[in-house]
Motif scaffolding. Structure first.
Motif: not given
Length: 191
Positions: A62-69, A87-91, A103-108, A113-116
């Protein structure tokens, strides 16, 4: 190694890239192991990614479906936060927890969060209170958002507070007071 292991299968060694969580579960060199494998085939290479369980492998997919991941960033996310914490972080829309991964900045983190947000419910192994829906329409959502806010004000991270309160709310049932939720959340966090 730091990012993977060589797994001997009938005398043939396979380089398998793994998260830190999976590497910790492998044990000592020479031990018998079993991993769930995801194979990525490209023109110039074939990479194997190994996971301690199917839940972690599903999160990788699922994470690799997000653009940039890509695969490396997905492994970094799974190393810094296990599936339950993701799960907790996304919800809870806790971007700060996601940015702790290499490798994860604020924009990514915001994009993740938005896509998942809509897909994460299917990944939850335990039924959780839907914090994102609570209070989204302006109506009284009960004590859950207030309990999470109280724990955040006491110095806990949003993800930790949300996880503790959602588990407490699930355990205590629908007719729970704010005070009971805060107490149960604190008890869960101290355990």
């Amino acid at each position: 190694g730091a990012d993977g292991a060589v797994i001997d299968v009938a005398g043939v060694g396979y380089q398998v890239f793994c998260s830190g969580r999976t590497l910790g579960a492998l044990g000592r060199p020479g031990d018998s192991v079993s991993v769930c494998v995801e194979t990525h085939v490209r023109e110039d290479h074939i990479h194997l990614y190994g996971f301690a369980d199917e839940v972690e492998r599903d999160w990788f997919r699922i994470l690799t479906t997000v653009q940039g991941v890509g695969a490396r960033v997905a492994l970094a996310l799974l190393t810094s936060s296990g599936p339950d914490q993701l799960v907790d972080a996304v919800i809870a829309q806790d971007r700060a927890t996601l940015t702790q991964a290499t490798g994860v900045g604020a924009k990514l983190a915001a994009r993740i969060v938005v896509e998942l947000k809509d897909r994460v419910e299917a990944m939850a192994a335990v039924r959780r209170v839907d914090f994102a829906a609570a209070g989204a329409d302006g109506r009284d959502a009960g004590p859950v958002p207030d309990a999470v806010s109280a724990l955040i004000n006491l110095g806990y991270r949003r993800t930790e507070a949300f996880g503790a309160v959602s588990q407490a709310a699930h355990r205590l049932g629908g007719d729970v007071t704010l005070e009971a939720l805060v107490r149960a959340g604190l008890k869960g966090l101290s355990a």
